[in-house]
Design an enzyme around this catalytic site. Sequence first.
Site, PDB file in Angstrom:
ATOM      1  N   SER A 109       0.858  -1.184   0.000  1.00 37.32           N
ATOM      2  CA  SER A 109       0.000   0.000   0.000  1.00 37.32           C
ATOM      3  C   SER A 109       0.892   1.231   0.000  1.00 37.32           C
ATOM      4  CB  SER A 109      -0.862  -0.008   1.255  1.00 37.32           C
ATOM      5  OG  SER A 109      -1.271   1.299   1.559  1.00 37.32           O
ATOM      6  N   SER A 110       0.420   2.301  -0.629  1.00 32.92           N
ATOM      7  CA  SER A 110       1.272   3.494  -0.735  1.00 32.92           C
ATOM      8  C   SER A 110       1.574   4.104   0.628  1.00 32.92           C
ATOM      9  CB  SER A 110       0.621   4.534  -1.639  1.00 32.92           C
ATOM     10  OG  SER A 110      -0.640   4.902  -1.138  1.00 32.92           O
ATOM     11  N   CYS A 111       0.766   3.787   1.658  1.00 30.06           N
ATOM     12  CA  CYS A 111       1.003   4.414   2.965  1.00 30.06           C
ATOM     13  C   CYS A 111       2.201   3.819   3.678  1.00 30.06           C
ATOM     14  CB  CYS A 111      -0.243   4.333   3.833  1.00 30.06           C
ATOM     15  SG  CYS A 111      -0.564   2.697   4.442  1.00 30.06           S
ATOM     16  N   TYR A 138      -0.418  -0.355  10.373  1.00 23.58           N
ATOM     17  CA  TYR A 138      -0.725  -1.026   9.106  1.00 23.58           C
ATOM     18  C   TYR A 138       0.532  -1.065   8.225  1.00 23.58           C
ATOM     19  CZ  TYR A 138      -3.130  -1.634   4.600  1.00 23.58           C
ATOM     20  OH  TYR A 138      -3.547  -2.075   3.374  1.00 23.58           O
ATOM     21  N   LYS A 142       2.503  -4.256   6.525  1.00 25.70           N
ATOM     22  CA  LYS A 142       2.623  -4.405   5.065  1.00 25.70           C
ATOM     23  C   LYS A 142       4.091  -4.470   4.634  1.00 25.70           C
ATOM     24  CE  LYS A 142      -1.508  -4.689   3.336  1.00 25.70           C
ATOM     25  NZ  LYS A 142      -1.886  -5.775   2.424  1.00 25.70           N
ATOM     26  N   HIS A 181     -12.276   5.284   3.948  1.00 22.44           N
ATOM     27  CA  HIS A 181     -11.339   6.245   3.387  1.00 22.44           C
ATOM     28  C   HIS A 181     -12.130   7.452   2.892  1.00 22.44           C
ATOM     29  CE1 HIS A 181      -8.561   2.780   3.407  1.00 22.44           C
ATOM     30  NE2 HIS A 181      -7.692   3.726   3.642  1.00 22.44           N
TER      31      HIS A 181
HETATM   32  P1  GDP Z   1      -4.984   8.355   4.301  1.00 22.80           P
HETATM   33  O1  GDP Z   1      -4.757   8.522   2.826  1.00 22.80           O
HETATM   34  O2  GDP Z   1      -4.276   7.186   4.902  1.00 22.80           O
HETATM   35  O3  GDP Z   1      -4.699   9.649   5.052  1.00 22.80           O
HETATM   36  O4  GDP Z   1      -6.522   7.963   4.523  1.00 22.80           O
HETATM   37  P2  GDP Z   1      -7.947   8.648   4.295  1.00 22.80           P
HETATM   38  O5  GDP Z   1      -8.477   8.283   2.954  1.00 22.80           O
HETATM   39  O6  GDP Z   1      -8.771   8.249   5.472  1.00 22.80           O
HETATM   40  O7  GDP Z   1      -7.746  10.224   4.367  1.00 22.80           O
HETATM   41  C1  GDP Z   1      -7.220  10.968   3.293  1.00 22.80           C
HETATM   42  C2  GDP Z   1      -7.329  12.459   3.584  1.00 22.80           C
HETATM   43  O8  GDP Z   1      -8.705  12.850   3.492  1.00 22.80           O
HETATM   44  C3  GDP Z   1      -6.857  12.896   4.989  1.00 22.80           C
HETATM   45  O9  GDP Z   1      -6.185  14.148   4.868  1.00 22.80           O
HETATM   46  C4  GDP Z   1      -8.180  13.074   5.729  1.00 22.80           C
HETATM   47  O10 GDP Z   1      -8.066  13.994   6.807  1.00 22.80           O
HETATM   48  C5  GDP Z   1      -9.042  13.650   4.615  1.00 22.80           C
HETATM   49  N1  GDP Z   1     -10.494  13.568   4.847  1.00 22.80           N
HETATM   50  C6  GDP Z   1     -11.353  14.594   4.714  1.00 22.80           C
HETATM   51  N2  GDP Z   1     -12.598  14.254   5.056  1.00 22.80           N
HETATM   52  C7  GDP Z   1     -12.544  12.924   5.389  1.00 22.80           C
HETATM   53  C8  GDP Z   1     -13.531  12.001   5.832  1.00 22.80           C
HETATM   54  O11 GDP Z   1     -14.716  12.313   5.995  1.00 22.80           O
HETATM   55  N3  GDP Z   1     -13.108  10.719   6.071  1.00 22.80           N
HETATM   56  C9  GDP Z   1     -11.798  10.352   5.902  1.00 22.80           C
HETATM   57  N4  GDP Z   1     -11.449   9.080   6.132  1.00 22.80           N
HETATM   58  N5  GDP Z   1     -10.843  11.226   5.504  1.00 22.80           N
HETATM   59  C10 GDP Z   1     -11.204  12.498   5.254  1.00 22.80           C
END
Ligand code: GDP
Length: 317
Positions: A109-111, A138, A142, A181
Site C-alpha cells: 500500500s502506498s502508505c 498497518y 505491510k 477512506h
Molecule cells: P490516508 O490517505 O491514509 O490519510 O486515509 P484517508 O483516505 O482516510 O484520508 C485521506 C485524507 O482525506 C486525509 O487528509 C483526511 O483527513 C481527509 N479527509 C477529509 N474528510 C474525510 C472524511 O470524511 N473521512 C476520511 N477518512 N478522511 C477524510
Amino acid sequence: MHTLTGKKIFVAGHRGMVGAAIVRRLEGEDCEIVTAGRDIVDLRDQAAVRAFLADRKPDIVILAAAKVGGILANDTYPADFLYDNLIMETNVIEGAFRVGVERLLFLGSSCIYPKHAPQPIPEGALLTGPLEPTNEWYAIAKIAGLKLCEAYRKQHGVDYISGMPTNLYGPGDNFDLEKSHVIPALMRKAHEAKQAGETGLTVWGSGAPRREFLHVDDCADALVFLLQNYSGASHVNIGSGNDVTIADLAREIMDVVGLEGALHFDRSKPDGTPRKLMSNDRLAALGWRPSITLGDGLRATYAWFLDNQATARLKVS
Ligand code: GDP
C-alpha cells in the site's frame, strides 16, 4: 510472459473491494479461481490456512486479504491493524511455500512509504525515513509482508512478487464513516446532506493534503498484468500518476452527487501525510496504463452506492 491459462489461482480476501475486483478481472482469463470466506478459513489461523492450501493446492496465490481502514480506524485500532495483518500474511505466504506455490502476488500500500518521501514516490523510497504516525501499524505489517516475499524469493528461489497500490476506491468500498477512506466517506456525507435538503460539506482536516486515487478495476487490471509480465524482487507501484487536494476532491464529489454549497473544514480531525503520489514509471515502462479517469470513476462509484446502499457496509459501529 507468464500464462494464467489453466492455472488454479487462490484469491485470498475475495470479499474485500480489491479481492472482488481481482476475481471480476480473472473471470476474463481461462483460469480456475479459488476463494474462501472467513467461515471456511480464517486466515489468522495457521493450521486452518495450511490445511486449506494443502487441500486446494493452488498454482498461484494472490494475497488481497488485509485488515484495512481509513485514518481514524488505523489510529483507533493499532493492535488489530498490526497483528491481524502480520499473522494473515505470514500464514498465507509460508503456507503457500509449503505446498509448492510457485507464484504469489502480495499487495502492499502506498502508505508504507516514509511520511516525507520524495514525490512522486519511487519504489526505492521504502524504508528511507519515518512513517506517517496515524497509519504506522498497518504500514509496518505491510512492509513485513513485502519483505517476507522478498526473503522467500531470495532464500528459496520462488517467484513471489509485490504490487503497491495507491489509494483505491470503487464498487464494494466501505461507506462506514468511522472506518472508510476519504472518497466513500465524503460521498456518503454529500449524499445524506442532499437527501436532507442541506447545503455544504464538512471535510476533515485542512483540505490541503494531496492524494492520488485509482479505481479498483484499474488496480485489478494492473495486478493481473504484473502476474503475467513481472518477476522481480522489488515491489512495483500501482497508481494513476495524478494527485488532487482533498478540497478539490470534495468539490468533485459534491458535483457528482449534486450537492450545492461551500466546503467546511473540521480541523480537529487529522490531515495525515501531506502528500502521497507514487511514481508510476516502473509500471509504465512494463507497458501498463490506467484507463478510468477520476471523474468517471467517481460517477460509477456513486451509481454503485445508490444501487447498494442496503449492503454497502454503511453502519457506524
Ligand atoms: P490516508 O490517505 O491514509 O490519510 O486515509 P484517508 O483516505 O482516510 O484520508 C485521506 C485524507 O482525506 C486525509 O487528509 C483526511 O483527513 C481527509 N479527509 C477529509 N474528510 C474525510 C472524511 O470524511 N473521512 C476520511 N477518512 N478522511 C477524510
